[in-house]
Design an enzyme around this catalytic site. Sequence first.
Site, PDB file in Angstrom:
ATOM      1  CG  ASP A 131      -0.560   0.279   2.511  1.00 54.74           C
ATOM      2  OD1 ASP A 131       0.479   0.927   2.662  1.00 54.74           O
ATOM      3  OD2 ASP A 131      -1.230  -0.138   3.467  1.00 54.74           O
ATOM      4  CB  CYS A 186     -22.794  -7.320  -1.443  1.00 56.27           C
ATOM      5  SG  CYS A 186     -21.048  -7.063  -1.062  1.00 56.27           S
ATOM      6  CB  CYS A 196     -21.358   5.468   6.492  1.00 55.68           C
ATOM      7  SG  CYS A 196     -20.088   6.745   6.321  1.00 55.68           S
ATOM      8  CB  CYS A 212     -13.901   8.216   4.593  1.00 59.10           C
ATOM      9  SG  CYS A 212     -13.368   6.681   5.377  1.00 59.10           S
ATOM     10  CB  CYS A 239     -13.955   4.599  10.776  1.00 62.82           C
ATOM     11  SG  CYS A 239     -15.705   4.162  10.963  1.00 62.82           S
TER      12      CYS A 239
END
Length: 404
Positions: A131, A186, A196, A212, A239
């Site tokens: 990453d 999903c 959220c 976010c 989060c």
Amino acid sequence: MIAARLKQTLLDAGFALVGIAPAVSPLGLGRLQDWIQAGYAGEMSYIERRQHAYAHPENVLPQVASIVMAAWNYQPQGSPAGFHESRQRGRIAAYAQLPEDYHQWLKEKLQPAISILREHFPNDRTRTAIDTAPLLEREYASLAGLGWFGKNTMLIDRQQGSYLLLAGILTQTDLPPDAPHQTHHCGSCTRCLDICPTEAFPQPGVLDARKCISYLTIEQKGLPAEPLRKGIGPWLLGCDLCQDVCPWNTKRQKVWSRAQSTNEQQLTTVTDNETSEAALVEAENDPSLFLTISEEEFQQRFGKTPLERPGRSGMARNAAIVMGNIGTCDDWPAIEHGLADSSAVVRSACAWAAVELALREPLLKSIAETALRNRLPLEDNSLETSATYRELQAALDRLTIPPA
């Protein structure tokens, strides 16, 4: 077969999933460009600067032929994500609770596979990607058969869930690729979108990073917009909400109750750093400490943890917002101390938090008003240029001007 040996070596090292993808242009490049164009990257300008590099993995490693993708499961035990409200007042995302820098130890976990490649192909060049390189790791993980993209944009596997750290080995050796993951599981579920608190998903599968909580507490340098602050809730760093509620993760929690896998046992061993772990527990129990410790104390306690990324001032800002959301009278001394912080963004956050505390705790109203009035003359009084001055004045107005 060299590919099978590579996979088994990485599985033996503790990775939960391993697959091989061809070194081709990522299918999601167009989505990335649209995402950047929409402004969803916020202050992460480095993504746009490196946009051309994402177009092909050869920009990371010349003459690359294959990418070995591996996923490490870091899902904590407990429900949800090990959070116990009776014990903790703040929350830190699960990945950031790993007391060591996962980039380094995942790189070390990849080394046995790299050694095999060099043993069989002495002239082969490799590069690891965890990453930080301009590589769309999720795209190649899916291309290698490791999972699908959930509505919260996370890579999900039916057995392993989405608490996955991705690591890749780019190699010039042409390895047989695995079949890409082509199904999605999903269904009609929208739990991740519904939970959220900052409405960061404009549509399923698209994340507006500017809203976010992870971005707001880590990437953003200034103070989050006022409408987003309450949505941050108790989150000090990052989060996990959209992962907490994912059925594929809750299903995995049931497996935890029966037996702990080899993968998580190794994770515990890898991150056995009692000093750092104690510091993270302390932070969750008492977020206000970030408003009173010095830079030197911060480095001593948190310098080797993921909390170092936003730094002392970033964590102090986050702590002030958390205290504004869930704090009590006991937190007032820390907020008052933060009003005189050397960082303008911390002072601004504390001004907002002072009002939030005072509105919940009427006994603090006059005390907070006095503290804000005493601080205001010390700030730059040019209303056109001083965001901190404006934040302090707005805070005073909220305390003293009756709502219309």
